[in-house]
Design an enzyme around this catalytic site. Sequence first.
Site, PDB file in Angstrom:
ATOM      1  N   ASP A 281      42.325  37.333  40.875  1.00 29.18           N
ATOM      2  CA  ASP A 281      41.298  38.351  41.126  1.00 29.18           C
ATOM      3  C   ASP A 281      41.939  39.707  40.817  1.00 29.18           C
ATOM      4  OD1 ASP A 281      39.010  39.699  41.809  1.00 29.18           O
ATOM      5  OD2 ASP A 281      38.660  38.587  43.657  1.00 29.18           O
TER       6      ASP A 281
HETATM    7  C1  NOJ Z   1      36.907  41.545  42.526  1.00 29.30           C
HETATM    8  C2  NOJ Z   1      35.988  40.466  43.024  1.00 29.30           C
HETATM    9  O1  NOJ Z   1      36.533  39.849  44.159  1.00 29.30           O
HETATM   10  C3  NOJ Z   1      35.672  39.405  41.993  1.00 29.30           C
HETATM   11  O2  NOJ Z   1      34.687  38.564  42.523  1.00 29.30           O
HETATM   12  C4  NOJ Z   1      35.255  40.034  40.705  1.00 29.30           C
HETATM   13  O3  NOJ Z   1      34.890  39.054  39.779  1.00 29.30           O
HETATM   14  C5  NOJ Z   1      36.405  40.886  40.197  1.00 29.30           C
HETATM   15  N1  NOJ Z   1      36.685  41.931  41.163  1.00 29.30           N
HETATM   16  C6  NOJ Z   1      36.132  41.504  38.834  1.00 29.30           C
HETATM   17  O4  NOJ Z   1      35.240  42.543  38.941  1.00 29.30           O
END
Ligand code: NOJ
Length: 746
Positions: A281
């Site tokens: 993430d």
């Molecule tokens: C953080 C989030 O937790 C995740 O779900 C998302 O896909 C990513 N950022 C990318 O934006």
Amino acid sequence: MYKSINLSLFILLLPFLAISQNSNDYNKKIDNLLSQMTIEQKIGQLALRGTSSRVKGGLSEEFKQMIREGEAGAILNVMKAEQMAELQKIALEESEHGIPLIFARDVIHGFKTIFPIPLGLAASWDSSTAYDCARVSSIEASSIGIRWTFAPMLDISRDSRWGRIAESPGEDPLLASVLAKAYIDGFQNEFKDNTSLLACAKHFMGYGAAEGGRDYNTVYMNEALMRNIYLPPFKAAIEAGALTVMSSFNEYNGVPASASTFLLKEVLRDDLAFDGFVVSDWNSLTETIPHGYARDERHAAELAFKAGLDMEMTSRAYENHLKTLLENGTIQMADLDIMVANILRTKLRMGLFDAPIPKDNSATLYYKNAHLEKAKEAAIKSMVLLKNKNDILPLNSSKKIALIGPLADAPHDQLGTWTFDGEKEHTITPAHYFQEKTDQISFAPGLTFSRDRSTHGYADALNKAKASDLIIFIGGEEAILSGEAHSRANIALPGKQEELLKELKSTGKPIVLVIMAGRPISLTNIESYADAILMAWHPGTMGGPALYDVLTGIREPEGRLPVTWPKSAGQSPLYYNQKNTGRPADSTSFVQMYDIPLGAWQSSLGNNSHYLDDGFTPHYPFGYGLNYSSFIYSELDLSTNKISQSDSLVVSIKLTNTGNRQSTDLVQLYIQDVVGSITRPVKELKDFQHIKLDAKTDTEVKFVIYPDQLTFYNNDGEKCLESGMFNIWIGPNSASGLKSSFELFD
Ligand code: NOJ
């Protein structure tokens, strides 16, 4: 004879032969590339580069040079078709090995045409609704060159305080698994053409179990809970062919998930046989440092690499340190090659090497009528009717209506969380649509946004209410109050909405309360003000028309709750498949706090598991939702009361539509494994069917139960099938239904 058997065997095996032929070709190509790539180019494939929103203006020369050097495997949030095309051209034609880039974006519940939030889609309990959302999203997003979405989010959520419950498939592993498969099918579409998006099952693992519903927080999990509740949707997604998985922000039993060998190797690769690639993430790899697990960025790179994290999103620990770690022998080239191969294989499988550089054909695809129709249908199927006193709904067309509330004309907010690309100019709000459809309506918001604490709009709203026969109050939460990092400790309607509802109640006019929110809202203070309550979630672009059709009875609200609806935040986490405890709560011994006699002796009230104020039942149970008709369940019948571990059992029920209109009920089957080698939940959903029946007709609804549905994982992670008694219920929700039992023997 011999020949014909061989021929039919050959025909049967053809698809498998084709797959293995493909994978042989892929392996050759991958080996060939790996043998020619420099260390830097290999490390480059592990990088997901991008910006937090979108590249503004033109692409910098530095950015283009990075692609030319082969220093990125995928790009995030570059949103202009011509920029994606330019970068892809550089990757294919100017980088040494011509390896294509994957362009990624969070396309969560729609790209331009926005569908209901995922929790709303889950309320449809309908795989074709989830599929349609994913397919339409893919068609629109791929039209400018996006080929990877960070969806579906598959975190089981048992806590309405958690902001990301809005993005979740709800609390049940079976329902979430059915939806997971549908999303993967819709996004990836077997990579039949360039409208396919690579799907990403996220967030692995246990993210929804964060303490207290606080985002990014600590997760303690045991094997049984993980394998019985949190893992099944990921398993379903991988079985459906999901080619990427995102590791989560949270720590898991003391180890950050993004550096967990147990999660990423033992569970994901060994147990689930996942053979795509894992992406971190956003900065979750370097967040192992504040977690207190990695000493510094180099250590973070080493730990995540050794755990099997293939691609790093935005942070640059791999880029900065993998080469040194290879050179000093801390990590091995063979492992780097495996990671690069995972990424290259995915690019090959999705046809990216052969895909032409996309031409922007978005103009013909954004907000296409067919897409809007599907979004409207999804919104209808997601709406859950919670209360309908005296059958006040559907509305009588001769009634004069006052339309009030801060969400009645909130084009941005009705789209919900994670809608970077949907444009509010395309949203059809209830205020807009209802006024277009009927002149029997007058609109006064009363409050201008959900947190509004000003009373300036009250007078207009009250005057309009007094001049009407009925009030529709559309309240809830703005989109910003749910989603990532947007947890709430109090889940009541924010601002002065409760107060305004009270004022409106004093007019004596009936009130239809429509809630647009990203989570169940505490209704304790306001339930009695409302004659009808409809949960519309954040319904998306077509929320207005969908709501009109439902309130006027052109359609029925078809949704059922995918999560237990608590009375208050204090009851959270709350879920139907709970354990019984040694002292289960019980209505015969429960005494509500205000009914406790003054000076009562400590144990005079009984000692059971409940809250003195909010009791032990939710406001509405999992699976609950009303129709505009009424159904009766009768004649529960089991084909046998004893089955062996290799038999199956047929369970049937008579379902009668006793009402005056055609209607659909969601028939749900639950079981309870009464005694186990570890304690088992009081109920577990095992199957469900939507049954449509004409007025005053009945039908027999049948389910088959197979022993595999009676299995569970124990604390050692072993799958068990244990003989003994099972209770079984068929009913309209998790708290009611007809009950019987059967025995499973060895
Ligand atoms: C953080 C989030 O937790 C995740 O779900 C998302 O896909 C990513 N950022 C990318 O934006």
